[in-house]
Write an enzyme that holds these catalytic residues in place. Structure first.
Site, PDB file in Angstrom:
ATOM      1  N   GLU A 183      48.057  73.711   6.764  1.00  0.00           N
ATOM      2  CA  GLU A 183      48.277  72.621   7.827  1.00  0.00           C
ATOM      3  C   GLU A 183      46.775  72.414   8.127  1.00  0.00           C
ATOM      4  OE1 GLU A 183      47.317  68.734   5.784  1.00  0.00           O
ATOM      5  OE2 GLU A 183      49.226  69.637   5.300  1.00  0.00           O
TER       6      GLU A 183
ATOM      7  N   LYS B 187      36.521  72.921   8.611  1.00  0.00           N
ATOM      8  CA  LYS B 187      37.472  71.895   7.785  1.00  0.00           C
ATOM      9  C   LYS B 187      37.237  71.216   6.712  1.00  0.00           C
ATOM     10  CE  LYS B 187      39.266  70.967  12.849  1.00  0.00           C
ATOM     11  NZ  LYS B 187      39.765  70.093  13.023  1.00  0.00           N
TER      12      LYS B 187
ATOM     13  N   PHE C 122      50.389  81.269  22.978  1.00  0.00           N
ATOM     14  CA  PHE C 122      51.311  80.643  24.015  1.00  0.00           C
ATOM     15  C   PHE C 122      50.300  79.737  24.489  1.00  0.00           C
ATOM     16  CE2 PHE C 122      54.801  79.052  26.070  1.00  0.00           C
ATOM     17  CZ  PHE C 122      56.380  78.783  25.263  1.00  0.00           C
TER      18      PHE C 122
ATOM     19  N   ILE D 278      48.093  64.877  10.546  1.00  0.00           N
ATOM     20  CA  ILE D 278      47.884  64.760   9.403  1.00  0.00           C
ATOM     21  C   ILE D 278      47.592  65.386   7.922  1.00  0.00           C
ATOM     22  CG2 ILE D 278      46.290  62.948   7.298  1.00  0.00           C
ATOM     23  CD1 ILE D 278      44.267  62.220  10.148  1.00  0.00           C
TER      24      ILE D 278
ATOM     25  N   GLY E  90      45.716  67.835  20.416  1.00  0.00           N
ATOM     26  CA  GLY E  90      47.103  68.052  21.637  1.00  0.00           C
ATOM     27  C   GLY E  90      48.424  68.621  20.707  1.00  0.00           C
TER      28      GLY E  90
ATOM     29  N   VAL F 206      49.057  74.293  21.771  1.00  0.00           N
ATOM     30  CA  VAL F 206      49.558  74.657  20.118  1.00  0.00           C
ATOM     31  C   VAL F 206      51.388  75.378  20.207  1.00  0.00           C
ATOM     32  CG1 VAL F 206      49.560  74.549  18.113  1.00  0.00           C
ATOM     33  CG2 VAL F 206      47.520  73.595  19.550  1.00  0.00           C
TER      34      VAL F 206
ATOM     35  N   ASP G 100      32.904  73.029  13.870  1.00  0.00           N
ATOM     36  CA  ASP G 100      34.750  72.959  13.517  1.00  0.00           C
ATOM     37  C   ASP G 100      34.507  72.106  12.201  1.00  0.00           C
ATOM     38  OD1 ASP G 100      37.658  72.557  14.592  1.00  0.00           O
ATOM     39  OD2 ASP G 100      36.582  70.883  14.527  1.00  0.00           O
TER      40      ASP G 100
END
Length: 416
Positions: A124, A200, A15, A131, A298, A18, A196
């Site tokens: 996603e 991805k 929590f 995106i 964010g 995000v 990171d």
């Protein structure tokens, strides 16, 4: 009964930025017919903007609850996340995750569990936050027609590089600002070392080209080795420095893939991608280049991607991984790149690493060289990832046709 006919009852792990964003977004989208039944947290003493009885520290309450049919995993501990996700899949629960490290390092096991237990696993938000690049690569682009995928996929490093370029901050000042704004973690290592981004890229490779590669197999670098000299060079040339992840199909069908800093010029779509934003350029054989742009960090941007996955579960959506089953491609190191490399002094330049040296400059502090190298030279990290050295790709990085190699005599004359 398929899951789209059911109420989506969510068990949420985490929590933080995000997770709390997802909670708020769900309050504003009642039409989804989805609700959070329980949230598992690590620190119960923290004050949170949600009813107290929603929270627990007992993971099993969520994983064993038969009324919970969707597990949303949003924690930063990849090892704990692996237990959560695998337990949920084995229990027949749909899973949504944003944990790129977990997925990149364990995709083969997670694929096997999805198939064995016939449960969807969507992620996603793990790649570029807002995106929808995973689903587009999965559904829209055929491997045979996909020439390349190039992107700024880490909002933290992009924010830091933007502040250095625009505000003339040094690296530490820009990093601190990113942490204050919430775009970088208190321990930013995964971001600034390029880890990171390579996680991805590993995920994107599976959906773009149908190849599963552990992140450790992909050459990468971050932004910690960049020097003031490099920024001056970029400004003189009209470039910006970005940390770029890319995969490109070679003429023989093999894939070149890596994460490295790169100079981008005004003709590149990534040139205008600043601050915490991400940008991905997908190049196909007949559709030319298509550009995806959005916030890569964010609360609400990332929560929106999680929400999209949750929404897709109403229609029993799942990744089909068609390319994994039909395409047989592999990564290659057999290609050439045009690079800029800077060192502390002229005699530190390992000119034997270059196929051709096209430009060089030096002052009393640094020496920089622009030239062409065979990518396999980067497998030996001792010369380009050492202290006080930096390597940055040129805008036209891929060299399709290698110029005639300079002779040893000509090469020595350059440095005479």
């Amino acid at each position: 009964m398929s899951i789209q006919q059911k109420q989506l009852n969510i068990g949420l792990f985490g929590f933080g930025v995000v997770g709390s964003g997802l909670y708020k977004v769900l309050q504003q989208t009642p039409s989804l017919n989805a609700q959070i039944n329980k949230v598992c947290i690590k620190h119960p003493e923290k004050k949170r903007e949600a009813p107290g009885d929603l929270f627990t520290t007992n993971a099993e309450l969520l994983l064993q609850d038969e009324n919970i049919n969707v597990i949303v995993e949003l924690i930063d501990d990849a090892e704990a996340a692996y237990h959560i996700v695998t337990t949920a899949l084995k229990a027949g629960k749909a899973v949504v995750s944003a944990n790129k490290k977990l997925i990149a390092e364990h995709l083969p096991e997670l694929l096997a569990l999805q198939e064995k237990h016939n449960t969807p696993f969507l992620y996603e938000a793990a790649c570029c936050a807002s995106i929808p690049v995973v689903r587009n690569l999965e559904e829209y682009y055929d491997n045979d027609l996909l020439a390349g995928v190039t992107g700024i996929v880490n909002g933290s490093t992009n924010y830091i590089l933007t502040r250095i370029a625009e505000d003339k901050l040094d690296f530490q000042q820009a990093l601190l600002q990113a942490q204050i704004e919430g775009f970088a973690e208190s321990d930013p290592t995964l971001d600034i070392e390029g880890i990171d981004a390579v996680n991805k890229l590993s995920i994107l490779l599976a959906h773009a080209y149908g190849t599963i590669e552990h992140p450790s197999a992909i050459i990468h670098s971050g932004i910690t080795q960049l020097q003031e000299h490099d920024a001056i060079f970029a400004k003189e040339k009209g470039y910006k420095i970005k940390l770029v992840a890319q995969a490109r199909k070679q003429p023989n069908g093999d894939i070149a893939a890596f994460v490295l800093p790169q100079f981008v010029d005004q003709g590149c779509q990534l040139y205008g991608v600043g601050n915490e934003y991400n940008g991905v350029v997908i190049e196909s054989g007949f559709a030319d280049k298509q550009f995806f742009y959005g916030k890569g960090a964010g609360s609400f941007p990332t929560a929106s991607a999680v929400l999209s996955d949750v929404s897709a579960l109403r229609y029993d959506y799942r990744y089909e991984y068609k390319k994994l089953r039909t395409q047989k491609v592999k990564l290659t190191t057999d290609f050439y790149l045009r690079v800029y490399v800077s060192f502390e002094g002229l005699f530190h330049v390992p000119h034997e690493r270059f196929e051709r040296i096209e430009e060089w400059s030096s002052n009393d502090k640094r020496c920089s060289v622009v030239g062409i190298i065979h990518f396999s030279q980067l497998l030996d990290k001792g010369w380009w990832k050492k202290k006080n050295a930096s390597l940055i790709l040129l805008p036209d990085a891929f060299v399709d046709r290698l110029p005639e190699k300079v002779t040893k005599k000509e090469d020595e004359a350059v440095f005479a």
